[in-house]
Design an enzyme around this catalytic site. Structure first.
Site, PDB file in Angstrom:
ATOM      1  N   ARG A 153      24.922   3.470  27.762  1.00 63.25           N
ATOM      2  CA  ARG A 153      24.242   3.624  26.467  1.00 63.25           C
ATOM      3  C   ARG A 153      22.983   4.495  26.623  1.00 63.25           C
ATOM      4  NH1 ARG A 153      19.319   3.124  24.358  1.00 63.25           N
ATOM      5  NH2 ARG A 153      18.986   1.304  25.690  1.00 63.25           N
ATOM      6  N   ASP A 154      21.959   3.967  27.274  1.00 63.46           N
ATOM      7  CA  ASP A 154      20.694   4.718  27.362  1.00 63.46           C
ATOM      8  C   ASP A 154      20.908   6.022  28.125  1.00 63.46           C
ATOM      9  OD1 ASP A 154      18.031   5.321  27.094  1.00 63.46           O
ATOM     10  OD2 ASP A 154      17.275   3.586  28.195  1.00 63.46           O
ATOM     11  N   HIS A 198      12.067  -2.212  31.969  1.00 64.73           N
ATOM     12  CA  HIS A 198      12.976  -1.096  31.644  1.00 64.73           C
ATOM     13  C   HIS A 198      12.182   0.193  31.879  1.00 64.73           C
ATOM     14  CE1 HIS A 198      16.160   0.718  28.852  1.00 64.73           C
ATOM     15  NE2 HIS A 198      15.226   1.661  28.831  1.00 64.73           N
ATOM     16  N   HIS A 244      11.796   4.185  32.957  1.00 65.15           N
ATOM     17  CA  HIS A 244      12.331   5.521  33.220  1.00 65.15           C
ATOM     18  C   HIS A 244      11.535   6.092  34.397  1.00 65.15           C
ATOM     19  CE1 HIS A 244      15.033   6.076  29.647  1.00 65.15           C
ATOM     20  NE2 HIS A 244      14.417   4.939  29.355  1.00 65.15           N
ATOM     21  N   CYS A 295      15.011  11.401  27.462  1.00 67.60           N
ATOM     22  CA  CYS A 295      14.467  10.952  26.188  1.00 67.60           C
ATOM     23  C   CYS A 295      14.365  12.167  25.283  1.00 67.60           C
ATOM     24  CB  CYS A 295      13.096  10.298  26.361  1.00 67.60           C
ATOM     25  SG  CYS A 295      12.333   9.853  24.781  1.00 67.60           S
ATOM     26  N   ASN A 340      16.683   6.461  33.206  1.00 69.44           N
ATOM     27  CA  ASN A 340      16.188   5.198  33.750  1.00 69.44           C
ATOM     28  C   ASN A 340      16.180   5.280  35.261  1.00 69.44           C
ATOM     29  OD1 ASN A 340      17.928   4.435  31.170  1.00 69.44           O
ATOM     30  ND2 ASN A 340      16.289   2.955  31.402  1.00 69.44           N
TER      31      ASN A 340
HETATM   32  C1  LIG Z   1      17.849   3.403  12.005  1.00 68.20           C
HETATM   33  C2  LIG Z   1      18.479   4.584  11.312  1.00 68.20           C
HETATM   34  C3  LIG Z   1      19.890   4.237  10.878  1.00 68.20           C
HETATM   35  C4  LIG Z   1      17.654   4.883  10.096  1.00 68.20           C
HETATM   36  O1  LIG Z   1      18.021   6.138   9.573  1.00 68.20           O
HETATM   37  P1  LIG Z   1      17.610   6.557   8.096  1.00 68.20           P
HETATM   38  O2  LIG Z   1      18.043   7.955   7.889  1.00 68.20           O
HETATM   39  O3  LIG Z   1      16.191   6.230   7.865  1.00 68.20           O
HETATM   40  O4  LIG Z   1      18.431   5.476   7.312  1.00 68.20           O
HETATM   41  P2  LIG Z   1      19.472   5.461   6.188  1.00 68.20           P
HETATM   42  O5  LIG Z   1      19.695   4.011   5.935  1.00 68.20           O
HETATM   43  O6  LIG Z   1      18.973   6.327   5.065  1.00 68.20           O
HETATM   44  O7  LIG Z   1      20.790   6.089   6.804  1.00 68.20           O
HETATM   45  C5  LIG Z   1      20.972   7.458   7.037  1.00 68.20           C
HETATM   46  C6  LIG Z   1      22.420   7.729   7.294  1.00 68.20           C
HETATM   47  O8  LIG Z   1      22.867   6.978   8.432  1.00 68.20           O
HETATM   48  C7  LIG Z   1      23.886   6.066   8.045  1.00 68.20           C
HETATM   49  N1  LIG Z   1      23.662   4.816   8.789  1.00 68.20           N
HETATM   50  C8  LIG Z   1      22.650   3.958   8.658  1.00 68.20           C
HETATM   51  N2  LIG Z   1      22.786   2.954   9.521  1.00 68.20           N
HETATM   52  C9  LIG Z   1      23.917   3.188  10.201  1.00 68.20           C
HETATM   53  C10 LIG Z   1      24.574   2.497  11.240  1.00 68.20           C
HETATM   54  N3  LIG Z   1      24.086   1.356  11.735  1.00 68.20           N
HETATM   55  N4  LIG Z   1      25.698   3.025  11.740  1.00 68.20           N
HETATM   56  C11 LIG Z   1      26.197   4.174  11.230  1.00 68.20           C
HETATM   57  N5  LIG Z   1      25.610   4.880  10.254  1.00 68.20           N
HETATM   58  C12 LIG Z   1      24.477   4.384   9.755  1.00 68.20           C
HETATM   59  C13 LIG Z   1      23.719   5.888   6.567  1.00 68.20           C
HETATM   60  O9  LIG Z   1      24.929   5.513   5.966  1.00 68.20           O
HETATM   61  C14 LIG Z   1      23.303   7.274   6.141  1.00 68.20           C
HETATM   62  O10 LIG Z   1      24.433   8.131   6.130  1.00 68.20           O
HETATM   63  P3  LIG Z   1      24.605   9.256   5.007  1.00 68.20           P
HETATM   64  O11 LIG Z   1      24.564   8.526   3.718  1.00 68.20           O
HETATM   65  O12 LIG Z   1      23.430  10.181   5.181  1.00 68.20           O
HETATM   66  O13 LIG Z   1      25.922   9.868   5.350  1.00 68.20           O
HETATM   67  C15 LIG Z   1      18.489   5.836  12.225  1.00 68.20           C
HETATM   68  O14 LIG Z   1      17.167   6.245  12.429  1.00 68.20           O
HETATM   69  C16 LIG Z   1      19.134   5.574  13.555  1.00 68.20           C
HETATM   70  O15 LIG Z   1      20.332   5.325  13.628  1.00 68.20           O
HETATM   71  N6  LIG Z   1      18.353   5.652  14.645  1.00 68.20           N
HETATM   72  C17 LIG Z   1      18.869   5.379  15.958  1.00 68.20           C
HETATM   73  C18 LIG Z   1      18.034   6.025  16.986  1.00 68.20           C
HETATM   74  C19 LIG Z   1      18.543   5.654  18.365  1.00 68.20           C
HETATM   75  O16 LIG Z   1      19.636   5.189  18.554  1.00 68.20           O
HETATM   76  N7  LIG Z   1      17.681   5.885  19.383  1.00 68.20           N
HETATM   77  C20 LIG Z   1      18.028   5.615  20.725  1.00 68.20           C
HETATM   78  C21 LIG Z   1      18.010   4.149  21.050  1.00 68.20           C
HETATM   79  S1  LIG Z   1      16.381   3.483  21.346  1.00 68.20           S
HETATM   80  C22 LIG Z   1      16.081   3.881  22.967  1.00 68.20           C
HETATM   81  O17 LIG Z   1      16.818   4.616  23.566  1.00 68.20           O
HETATM   82  C23 LIG Z   1      14.924   3.250  23.655  1.00 68.20           C
HETATM   83  C24 LIG Z   1      15.352   2.117  24.600  1.00 68.20           C
HETATM   84  C25 LIG Z   1      16.000   0.973  23.814  1.00 68.20           C
HETATM   85  O18 LIG Z   1      16.320   2.565  25.539  1.00 68.20           O
HETATM   86  C26 LIG Z   1      14.140   1.555  25.361  1.00 68.20           C
HETATM   87  C27 LIG Z   1      13.223   2.623  25.949  1.00 68.20           C
HETATM   88  O19 LIG Z   1      13.610   3.278  26.942  1.00 68.20           O
HETATM   89  O20 LIG Z   1      12.152   2.816  25.378  1.00 68.20           O
END
Ligand SMILES: CC(C)(COP(=O)([O-])OP(=O)([O-])OC[C@H]1O[C@@H](n2cnc3c(N)ncnc32)[C@H](O)[C@@H]1OP(=O)([O-])[O-])[C@@H](O)C(=O)NCCC(=O)NCCSC(=O)C[C@@](C)(O)CC(=O)[O-]
Length: 300
Positions: A14-15, A206, A208, A239, A248
């Protein structure tokens, strides 16, 4: 500490893979997860039900979950940002999800398009519905030792977000040094501060490895009582919000260090090194694990 068990949460599929520019084929992801799950790892993060517009690499998470073997004793958590993601996770039969917040407002906006407070409000029904369905919830906090936009982060803010996630019902809180800027004394101070509000047994580290500090930071965290470590085979990852940020800390390096310290992981290091070599070649990226490369060179 000798004889103590440390639980490793493998986050490579995933990450690690979420940052790959070229789409990794579903079959490769399935093979990676199946192989990792056979090494003795108890947790292999398998994907994310997030917007495919934001993270295209995770768009096939349902297909991945449908195809992996699910051996007893191994869990395959997925990231979930909202109720829509939870519905997909439940339909895929997951037993563990993770919600993800940040200790930095700017990072929260860039990553999930809302403030920290809004994200916590959004996670409340997600956590409640997940727990009602018998699904365990993990909480991530990003940028615990620094943010690409805001710079230094106050450990008190990390503690506040972590405590809130705990109140929402998260079974454990993973503290993410998202851009790998921490050093051991800062990591130690962070754990001491957060552990005033969240039991240390429920905290995961966690890190990196951008600045090559991850193993040293982990040692400092182990001294503070941390027994859950997130890592990524072959050091997969990066990132998207921080230029030059690496993946990581490599799982092979962590297992090598822990076993050398007399701590038990239950993970087959040689098998892990082979997987690290294989996935690096498969997706055409350098193997970032020093221990992995050394073991592979030794094995010929
Ligand atoms: C949170 C949102 C959805 C807000 O995104 P948004 O644009 O503010 O929200 P929205 O509700 O307006 O949705 C936008 C579009 O996404 C769709 N949508 C909405 N939700 C979903 C869903 N669940 N699955 C599939 N589709 C989805 C929704 O239907 C829409 O589609 P459209 O109408 O434009 O065609 C967006 O910003 C997002 O998905 N962000 C994810 C970012 C991400 O995954 N980042 C990486 C993970 S975090 C990380 O890596 C850090 C970590 C955990 O490892 C720890 C560290 O190292 O720090």
């Amino acid at each position: 500490m000798t004889g103590t068990t440390v639980r490793i949460v493998e986050v490579g599929p995933r990450d690690g893979l979420q940052n790959e520019a070229a789409l990794v084929p579903t079959d490769t992801k399935v093979a990676l997860i199946d192989r990792l799950a056979a090494t003795g790892l108890a947790v292999v993060e398998a994907g994310a039900f997030v917007s495919p517009k934001w993270v295209p690499q995770m768009a096939d998470t349902a297909a991945v979950l449908a195809q992996i073997r699910r051996p007893t004793g191994v869990s395959f958590p997925v990231l979930v940002p909202n109720e829509r993601g939870l519905a997909q996770a439940l339909a895929a039969g997951v037993t563990e999800i993770a919600v993800f917040a940040a200790a930095s407002e700017a990072f929260s906006q860039r990553n999930i398009n809302c403030s920290i407070a809004e994200s916590l409000d959004r996670f409340a029904p997600v956590a409640r519905q997940a727990r009602d369905a018998g699904v365990t919830v993990r909480g991530y906090v990003s940028c615990v030792l620094g943010c690409p936009y805001e710079g230094a982060i106050d450990p008190a803010k990390v503690a506040e977000v972590s405590a809130h996630l705990l109140e929402l019902g998260c079974a454990e809180i993973s503290l993410g040094d998202t851009i790998g800027v921490g050093t051991p004394a800062k990591a130690q101070a962070l754990i001491r501060r957060v552990a005033r509000d969240v039991p240390v047994a429920q905290l995961a580290a966690h890190f990196h490895d951008t600045y090559g500090q991850a193993l040293a930071n982990l040692l400092a965290c182990l001294d503070e009582g941390i027994r859950i470590i997130d890592s990524s085979v072959a050091g997969l990852g990066g990132c998207p919000y921080a230029k030059g940020a690496t993946g990581n800390v490599a799982t092979e390096d962590v297992v090598y260090m822990l076993e050398g310290q007399g701590l038990s992981t239950g993970v087959d290091l040689d098998a892990l090194a082979a997987i690290g070599g294989w996935i690096s070649t498969s997706i055409n990226r350098p193997n970032a694990s020093r221990a992995g490369r050394a073991l592979l060179a030794k094995a010929g």
